[in-house]
Scaffold this active site. Structure first.
Site, PDB file in Angstrom:
ATOM      1  N   SER A 148       0.511  -1.085  -0.331  1.00 33.38           N
ATOM      2  CA  SER A 148      -0.070  -0.176   0.287  1.00 33.38           C
ATOM      3  C   SER A 148       0.902   1.211  -0.397  1.00 33.38           C
ATOM      4  CB  SER A 148      -0.588   0.120   1.336  1.00 33.38           C
ATOM      5  OG  SER A 148      -1.715   1.006   1.516  1.00 33.38           O
ATOM      6  N   TYR A 189      -2.530  -0.938  10.388  1.00 36.39           N
ATOM      7  CA  TYR A 189      -2.062  -1.660   8.959  1.00 36.39           C
ATOM      8  C   TYR A 189      -1.225  -0.599   8.264  1.00 36.39           C
ATOM      9  CZ  TYR A 189      -4.219  -1.411   3.821  1.00 36.39           C
ATOM     10  OH  TYR A 189      -4.000  -1.110   2.403  1.00 36.39           O
TER      11      TYR A 189
END
Length: 258
Positions: free
Chosen positions: A144, A157
Site C-alpha cells: 500500500s 494497517y
C-alpha cells in the site's frame, strides 16, 4: 496468452481487487485457485467465474492467518494441479477502527497476523513447492502507498504494510538466486464496495487530491500484478510498483497547497 496453463493462487478473492486479479489471470489462460475466509462470498465469486472458466478455477475457504488452514489449502492445490507458478498475496485486514491509543493488543496483532504473517506463511508454502519445479515461480505481494506516507487511525494497517515492504525485499534477495522473483504492488485509492456508501463530497475530495484526478479500479491493480508476474518483468525483483495516480509523489494534497 501470457499465462496459459500457469497455476495461480489469489488470496482475498471473494470481492473487489482479488476478484479482478483472478479474472485477469483466467482471461490469460491460467488455472486459478481463489481463496477467502468468507465462504458465502467466495462461493458467489466461484459461481460467477465458473460460467466462463469452469475447468480453470477452483475455490478454497481458509483463513490465511491460521497455519493449519494454509497447509490444508496447499495440499488441496497439490491434489488438483500438482504445482504452483504464481502466488498473489492479496488478502487483507483493513485495520479500520480505533485510534492508536485505543487499539487493543489483540486487534493490532490480528491485523499483522492476516497481512504480514499470512503473507509469510502462504509464501513459505508456495516456495517449498516452487523450488522443486523446473520453472520456479513468482510471488506478488499486495502492499500500500500508506507504508511510506501514513494515514490517521490505521496504525496496525500501516505497520503491516510497512512490514510487507521489508518482507518483500528479504524474500527477493533470499529467493532470487534460486529462481523465484518477489515484488510488491502498492495501490492507493481503489474504487471498491466501500466507496459505494460514501458521500459524493468525500469521493470528490479524494479525487481532487489524486494528481491524475481518478482513483484506481480493480483491473488497474490486476494489470500491475500481471505485469510483475510476467516474463516482461523477468529482471524485476525486490521492487515496489506504486499504483496510486501520483498521490505518493506529492508533498501535500492540492487543497492544502492552495
Amino acid at each position: 496468452m501470457r499465462f496459459k496453463n500457469k497455476v495461480v493462487v489469489v488470496t482475498g478473492a471473494s470481492q473487489n481487487t482479488g476478484v479482478a486479479i483472478a479474472k485477469r489471470f483466467l482471461e490469460e489462460g491460467s488455472k486459478v485457485l481463489i481463496n477467502s475466509n468468507v465462504k458465502d462470498d467466495l462461493q458467489e465469486v466461484y459461481k460467477e467465474l465458473s460460467v466462463h472458466y469452469k475447468d480453470s478455477v477452483m475455490q478454497y475457504v481458509a483463513d490465511i492467518s491460521d497455519e493449519a488452514q494454509v497447509s490444508a489449502m496447499f495440499k488441496a492445490l497439490d491434489e488438483a494441479y500438482g504445482r504452483i507458478d504464481i502466488l498473489v498475496n492479496n488478502a487483507c485486514h483493513q485495520g479500520i477502527g480505533p485510534t492508536f491509543e485505543e487499539i487493543p493488543t489483540s486487534f493490532f496483532w490480528n491485523v499483522l497476523q492476516v497481512n504480514l504473517q499470512g503473507t509469510f506463511m502462504m509464501s513459505q508454502q508456495a516456495v517449498s513447492r516452487m523450488l522443486k519445479q523446473e520453472n520456479k515461480g513468482v510471488i506478488v505481494n499486495m502492499g500500500s502507498n500508506v507504508s511510506k506516507r501514513a494515514i490517521h487511525n490505521r496504525a496496525a494497517y500501516v505497520a503491516s504494510k510497512s512490514g510487507i515492504d521489508g518482507l518483500t525485499k528479504a524474500m527477493a534477495i533470499d529467493l532470487g538466486p534460486k529462481g523465484i522473483r518477489v515484488n510488491t504492488v502498492a495501490p492507493g485509492y481503489i474504487f471498491t464496495n466501500r466507496w459505494e456508501v460514501l458521500d459524493e463530497a468525500i469521493k470528490e475530495r479524494r479525487r481532487t487530491n489524486i494528481p491524475l484526478g481518478v482513483e484506481a479500479y480493480g483491473k488497474d491493480i490486476a494489470d500491475a500484478v500481471l505485469f510483475l508476474a510476467s516474463d516482461e518483468a523477468k529482471v524485476i525483483n525486490g521492487s515496489r510498483l506504486v499504483v496510486d495516480g501520483g498521490c505518493s509523489a506529492q508533498h501535500m494534497p492540492i487543497d492544502v497547497d492552495f
